[in-house]
Design an enzyme around this catalytic site. Structure first.
Site, PDB file in Angstrom:
ATOM      1  N   ASP A   6     -11.909   1.508  -3.170  1.00 24.05           N
ATOM      2  CA  ASP A   6     -10.701   1.943  -2.457  1.00 24.05           C
ATOM      3  C   ASP A   6     -10.985   3.198  -1.641  1.00 24.05           C
ATOM      4  OD1 ASP A   6      -9.610  -0.022  -4.000  1.00 24.05           O
ATOM      5  OD2 ASP A   6      -8.219   1.282  -5.084  1.00 24.05           O
ATOM      6  N   ASP A  47      -5.070  -9.120  -4.830  1.00 21.62           N
ATOM      7  CA  ASP A  47      -6.011  -8.244  -5.536  1.00 21.62           C
ATOM      8  C   ASP A  47      -6.737  -9.030  -6.633  1.00 21.62           C
ATOM      9  OD1 ASP A  47      -7.284  -5.884  -6.227  1.00 21.62           O
ATOM     10  OD2 ASP A  47      -5.441  -4.701  -6.274  1.00 21.62           O
TER      11      ASP A  47
HETATM   12  C1  GLA Z   1      -6.774  -1.942  -6.257  1.00 24.12           C
HETATM   13  C2  GLA Z   1      -6.931  -2.204  -4.764  1.00 24.12           C
HETATM   14  C3  GLA Z   1      -6.150  -1.168  -3.984  1.00 24.12           C
HETATM   15  C4  GLA Z   1      -4.685  -1.204  -4.393  1.00 24.12           C
HETATM   16  C5  GLA Z   1      -4.550  -1.011  -5.897  1.00 24.12           C
HETATM   17  C6  GLA Z   1      -3.129  -1.259  -6.358  1.00 24.12           C
HETATM   18  O1  GLA Z   1      -7.380  -0.750  -6.639  1.00 24.12           O
HETATM   19  O2  GLA Z   1      -8.291  -2.192  -4.393  1.00 24.12           O
HETATM   20  O3  GLA Z   1      -6.290  -1.376  -2.592  1.00 24.12           O
HETATM   21  O4  GLA Z   1      -4.130  -2.416  -3.985  1.00 24.12           O
HETATM   22  O5  GLA Z   1      -5.401  -1.911  -6.600  1.00 24.12           O
HETATM   23  O6  GLA Z   1      -2.981  -1.148  -7.736  1.00 24.12           O
END
Ligand code: GLA
Length: 420
Positions: A231, A170
């Site tokens: 997301d 990430d």
């Molecule tokens: C970000 C990523 C997600 C997930 C969260 C976890 O938002 O884009 O896919 O991994 O972090 O905290």
């Protein structure tokens, strides 16, 4: 208008078909040279459904713990998921203890993962599956656990020692663009140096977009797949946003995808709460068209037979996993109907038609076959099979004919056009 079989076809149309084969065989940009993800990764990832639930006292069945992953591994093996290709069982954020160990290594939360990640990896491997893990290029993960900045080599080696097979990296809590870019590159090289085959899943472009346009040719040289956009949520709005972003940016992102490196529009949320049946069909069909990693985020212990059948649909998975690995694109949008298409091996094409009108009932849409596949989808004729919402042979069609189909509101009809 259907064509009776046996009609004579002009030779120049066959020549055009051959030309199409040559044109579509051009290799894409150079991929990360780890031999992995030659087709989009398939598996399960905990984030959308289970998020950062660390309270195993109150919610023992849905907290992020080895028990959850062991249960999912068991089901992936016993309920047919593995058989259709879902192979990587992936941990997302919130698996870590709040501090590194005395040697600077990341460690799993000891209460929630008493057997450690290595123990879990052994279990997952014993089921014939692979294990994915999560870390962050910055100072902290998005949920505030230890970040990998300053520890890239140690973390890559730790994951390899544990027997991890995929890393989702990430991009939260980075100080600068240089930090982000160098970090993603550094980790890619560090993973390669371990000698273990570890799929490298990046979010590099997503975190870069607010500042500057990502260089996808470069990203592809370091990552096996990369998130571009927000997301996914368990909602139709979220699916629509992802599709909109993808079609708006298709000139930039489609051609760079191919064996070894894929655009990642995020998890499949099929089998959860927020999507109607038709919307789930739309997600499955379009993720196949987009050559997207198929990482489900749902509860395999509680999933309807209908959602399971959709996720395990072999014909749709075959489109997603087509060995030529060309990502599809939106061909047109008119009157709230979107037509997407994707070239497949053996000169076949996948075509998806989405009805985005959220008022009224099923709508008829007529498309001229000659407009599909840059005019090459059905030369001189082809057999069309509807795959979604249900499998149905539509029959034999000529290049000059029209196809009339009916699409439910927010639903999709997915077709496969193949040489006769
Ligand atoms: C970000 C990523 C997600 C997930 C969260 C976890 O938002 O884009 O896919 O991994 O972090 O905290």
């Amino acid at each position: 208008m259907k064509l009776e079989s046996g009609i004579q076809q002009p030779g120049f149309l066959l020549a055009l078909r051959f030309l199409a084969l040559v044109l579509w065989s051009f290799p894409g940009a150079r991929a990360l040279d780890n031999g992995l993800a030659m087709t989009p990764t398939m598996g399960w990832l905990h984030w959308e459904r289970f998020m950062c639930n660390v309270d195993c006292q109150e919610e023992p069945d849905s907290c992020i713990s080895e028990k959850l992953f062991m249960q999912m591994a068991e089901l992936m093996d016993s309920d047919g998921w593995k058989d259709v290709g879902y192979e990587y069982l992936c941990i997302d954020d919130c698996w870590m203890a709040p501090k590194r160990d005395s040697k600077g290594r990341l460690q799993a939360d000891p209460k929630r993962f008493p057997g450690g990640i290595q123990g879990l990896a052994n279990y997952v491997h014993s089921k014939g599956l692979k294990l994915g893990i999560y870390a962050d290029v910055g100072n902290k993960t998005c949920a505030g656990f230890p970040g990998s900045f300053g520890y890239y080599d140690i973390d890559a080696q730790t994951f390899a020692d544990w027997g991890v097979d995929l890393l989702k990296f990430d991009g939260c809590h980075c100080d600068s663009m240089e930090h982000l870019e160098n970090g993603y590159k550094h980790m890619s090289l560090a993973l390669n140096r371990t000698g273990r085959s570890i799929v490298y899943s990046c979010e590099w472009p997503l975190y870069m977009w607010p500042f500057r346009k990502p260089n996808y040719t470069e990203i592809r040289q370091y990552c096996n797949h990369w998130r571009n956009f927000d997301d996914v949520y368990d909602s139709w709005q979220s699916i629509k946003n992802i599709l909109d972003w993808t079609s708006s940016n298709q000139k930039r992102i489609v051609d760079v995808a191919g064996p070894g490196g894929w655009n990642d529009p995020d998890m499949l949320v099929i089998g959860n709460f927020g999507l109607s049946w038709d919307q789930q069909v739309t997600q499955m069909a379009l993720w196949a068209i987009m050559a997207a990693p198929l990482l489900m985020s749902n509860d395999l212990r509680h999933i309807s037979p209908q959602a399971k059948a959709l996720l395990q649909d072999k014909d749709v998975i075959a489109i997603n996993q087509d060995p030529v690995g060309k990502q599809g694109y939106r061909l047109r949008k008119e009157d709230n109907i979107e037509v997407w298409e994707r070239p497949l091996s053996d000169l076949a094409w996948a075509v998806a038609m989405v009805n985005l009108q959220e008022i009224g009932g099923p709508r008829f849409y007529t498309i001229s076959i000659a407009s599909l596949g840059q005019g090459m989808a059905c030369i001189p004729d082809c057999i069309i099979t509807q795959l979604l919402p249900a499998k149905r042979k539509l029959g034999f069609y000529q290049w000059t004919s029209d196809l009339k189909i009916q699409i439910n509101p927010t639903g999709t009809v997915l077709l496969r056009l193949a040489a006769n």
